[in-house]
Write a protein that holds these residues in place. Structure first.
Motif, PDB file in Angstrom:
ATOM      1  N   LYS A  56       0.843  -1.202   0.000  1.00  0.00           N
ATOM      2  CA  LYS A  56       0.000   0.000   0.000  1.00  0.00           C
ATOM      3  C   LYS A  56       0.878   1.252   0.000  1.00  0.00           C
ATOM      4  O   LYS A  56       0.586   2.230  -0.687  1.00  0.00           O
ATOM      5  CB  LYS A  56      -0.921  -0.005   1.217  1.00  0.00           C
ATOM      6  N   GLU A  57       1.972   1.226   0.745  1.00  0.00           N
ATOM      7  CA  GLU A  57       2.906   2.354   0.767  1.00  0.00           C
ATOM      8  C   GLU A  57       3.591   2.540  -0.589  1.00  0.00           C
ATOM      9  O   GLU A  57       3.768   3.666  -1.053  1.00  0.00           O
ATOM     10  CB  GLU A  57       3.954   2.164   1.863  1.00  0.00           C
ATOM     11  N   VAL A  58       3.979   1.427  -1.229  1.00  0.00           N
ATOM     12  CA  VAL A  58       4.598   1.500  -2.560  1.00  0.00           C
ATOM     13  C   VAL A  58       3.630   2.153  -3.542  1.00  0.00           C
ATOM     14  O   VAL A  58       3.996   3.046  -4.306  1.00  0.00           O
ATOM     15  CB  VAL A  58       5.010   0.093  -3.064  1.00  0.00           C
ATOM     16  N   HIS A  59       2.375   1.727  -3.505  1.00  0.00           N
ATOM     17  CA  HIS A  59       1.352   2.290  -4.394  1.00  0.00           C
ATOM     18  C   HIS A  59       1.148   3.773  -4.113  1.00  0.00           C
ATOM     19  O   HIS A  59       1.093   4.595  -5.032  1.00  0.00           O
ATOM     20  CB  HIS A  59       0.043   1.510  -4.223  1.00  0.00           C
ATOM     21  N   LYS A  60       1.041   4.123  -2.853  1.00  0.00           N
ATOM     22  CA  LYS A  60       0.828   5.519  -2.451  1.00  0.00           C
ATOM     23  C   LYS A  60       1.997   6.391  -2.913  1.00  0.00           C
ATOM     24  O   LYS A  60       1.792   7.488  -3.453  1.00  0.00           O
ATOM     25  CB  LYS A  60       0.681   5.587  -0.930  1.00  0.00           C
ATOM     26  N   ASP A  61       3.224   5.909  -2.712  1.00  0.00           N
ATOM     27  CA  ASP A  61       4.405   6.665  -3.138  1.00  0.00           C
ATOM     28  C   ASP A  61       4.451   6.832  -4.649  1.00  0.00           C
ATOM     29  O   ASP A  61       4.825   7.883  -5.162  1.00  0.00           O
ATOM     30  CB  ASP A  61       5.683   5.986  -2.650  1.00  0.00           C
ATOM     31  N   CYS A  62       4.080   5.782  -5.364  1.00  0.00           N
ATOM     32  CA  CYS A  62       4.102   5.837  -6.826  1.00  0.00           C
ATOM     33  C   CYS A  62       3.091   6.858  -7.347  1.00  0.00           C
ATOM     34  O   CYS A  62       3.397   7.652  -8.228  1.00  0.00           O
ATOM     35  CB  CYS A  62       3.818   4.463  -7.412  1.00  0.00           C
ATOM     36  N   VAL A  63       1.896   6.829  -6.792  1.00  0.00           N
ATOM     37  CA  VAL A  63       0.870   7.784  -7.228  1.00  0.00           C
ATOM     38  C   VAL A  63       1.316   9.207  -6.930  1.00  0.00           C
ATOM     39  O   VAL A  63       1.187  10.098  -7.773  1.00  0.00           O
ATOM     40  CB  VAL A  63      -0.483   7.464  -6.558  1.00  0.00           C
ATOM     41  N   ALA A  64       1.881   9.436  -5.751  1.00  0.00           N
ATOM     42  CA  ALA A  64       2.357  10.771  -5.398  1.00  0.00           C
ATOM     43  C   ALA A  64       3.465  11.218  -6.342  1.00  0.00           C
ATOM     44  O   ALA A  64       3.503  12.368  -6.790  1.00  0.00           O
ATOM     45  CB  ALA A  64       2.848  10.786  -3.945  1.00  0.00           C
ATOM     46  N   LYS A  65       4.380  10.301  -6.653  1.00  0.00           N
ATOM     47  CA  LYS A  65       5.480  10.627  -7.557  1.00  0.00           C
ATOM     48  C   LYS A  65       4.949  10.962  -8.947  1.00  0.00           C
ATOM     49  O   LYS A  65       5.415  11.888  -9.598  1.00  0.00           O
ATOM     50  CB  LYS A  65       6.458   9.454  -7.634  1.00  0.00           C
ATOM     51  N   MET A  66       3.966  10.212  -9.423  1.00  0.00           N
ATOM     52  CA  MET A  66       3.422  10.438 -10.758  1.00  0.00           C
ATOM     53  C   MET A  66       2.701  11.777 -10.831  1.00  0.00           C
ATOM     54  O   MET A  66       2.752  12.456 -11.841  1.00  0.00           O
ATOM     55  CB  MET A  66       2.470   9.318 -11.165  1.00  0.00           C
ATOM     56  N   LYS A  67       2.011  12.149  -9.772  1.00  0.00           N
ATOM     57  CA  LYS A  67       1.323  13.446  -9.757  1.00  0.00           C
ATOM     58  C   LYS A  67       2.329  14.588  -9.741  1.00  0.00           C
ATOM     59  O   LYS A  67       2.111  15.622 -10.352  1.00  0.00           O
ATOM     60  CB  LYS A  67       0.390  13.541  -8.556  1.00  0.00           C
ATOM     61  N   LYS A  68       3.442  14.380  -9.026  1.00  0.00           N
ATOM     62  CA  LYS A  68       4.451  15.431  -8.904  1.00  0.00           C
ATOM     63  C   LYS A  68       5.296  15.539 -10.165  1.00  0.00           C
ATOM     64  O   LYS A  68       5.586  16.636 -10.631  1.00  0.00           O
ATOM     65  CB  LYS A  68       5.354  15.128  -7.707  1.00  0.00           C
ATOM     66  N   GLU A  69       5.711  14.416 -10.729  1.00  0.00           N
ATOM     67  CA  GLU A  69       6.617  14.399 -11.871  1.00  0.00           C
ATOM     68  C   GLU A  69       5.957  13.724 -13.053  1.00  0.00           C
ATOM     69  O   GLU A  69       6.266  12.586 -13.371  1.00  0.00           O
ATOM     70  CB  GLU A  69       7.901  13.649 -11.514  1.00  0.00           C
ATOM     71  N   SER A  70       5.046  14.400 -13.685  1.00  0.00           N
ATOM     72  CA  SER A  70       4.353  13.825 -14.835  1.00  0.00           C
ATOM     73  C   SER A  70       5.367  13.448 -15.905  1.00  0.00           C
ATOM     74  O   SER A  70       6.285  14.184 -16.209  1.00  0.00           O
ATOM     75  CB  SER A  70       3.357  14.825 -15.401  1.00  0.00           C
ATOM     76  N   GLY A  71       5.195  12.269 -16.471  1.00  0.00           N
ATOM     77  CA  GLY A  71       6.094  11.794 -17.511  1.00  0.00           C
ATOM     78  C   GLY A  71       7.158  10.843 -17.004  1.00  0.00           C
ATOM     79  O   GLY A  71       7.881  10.247 -17.780  1.00  0.00           O
ATOM     80  N   THR A  72       7.260  10.670 -15.691  1.00  0.00           N
ATOM     81  CA  THR A  72       8.227   9.753 -15.128  1.00  0.00           C
ATOM     82  C   THR A  72       7.623   8.355 -15.080  1.00  0.00           C
ATOM     83  O   THR A  72       6.473   8.184 -14.741  1.00  0.00           O
ATOM     84  CB  THR A  72       8.585  10.183 -13.680  1.00  0.00           C
ATOM     85  N   ASP A  73       8.407   7.359 -15.432  1.00  0.00           N
ATOM     86  CA  ASP A  73       7.929   5.976 -15.371  1.00  0.00           C
ATOM     87  C   ASP A  73       7.684   5.570 -13.936  1.00  0.00           C
ATOM     88  O   ASP A  73       8.426   5.920 -13.037  1.00  0.00           O
ATOM     89  CB  ASP A  73       8.953   5.015 -15.978  1.00  0.00           C
TER      90      ASP A  73
END
Length: 78
Positions: A56-73
């Motif tokens: 759940k933490e991995v998913h949460k971190d990934c979503v936050a990262k994607m919102k912050k850095e659009s275009g990052t894998d």
């Protein structure tokens, strides 16, 4: 003839410029991370040693990262 060529070139440059501006202004997330329940089976296959809480933490971190850095894998989709 020269006038048509110059007008066509100017129009092409203008359209490309506008298209680039619109594309840059979009706030699209390329990762396409679904909700946690949807991603859980795939994440369990990729990270078999992690608990559900850790996943759940991995998913949460990934979503936050994607919102912050659009275009990052996203690490989940690799």
């Amino acid at each position: 003839m020269k006038k048509k060529l110059i007008t066509s070139a100017f129009t092409l440059v203008l359209l490309l410029g506008l298209g680039t501006g619109v594309m840059a202004a979009t706030n699209k997330i390329d990762c396409n991370v679904g909700d946690f329940k949807e991603m859980l089976p795939m994440m369990q296959d990729k990270f078999p040693n992690l608990s559900e809480k850790q996943l759940k933490e991995v998913h949460k971190d990934c979503v936050a990262k994607m919102k912050k850095e659009s275009g990052t894998d996203c690490m989940i989709n690799k």
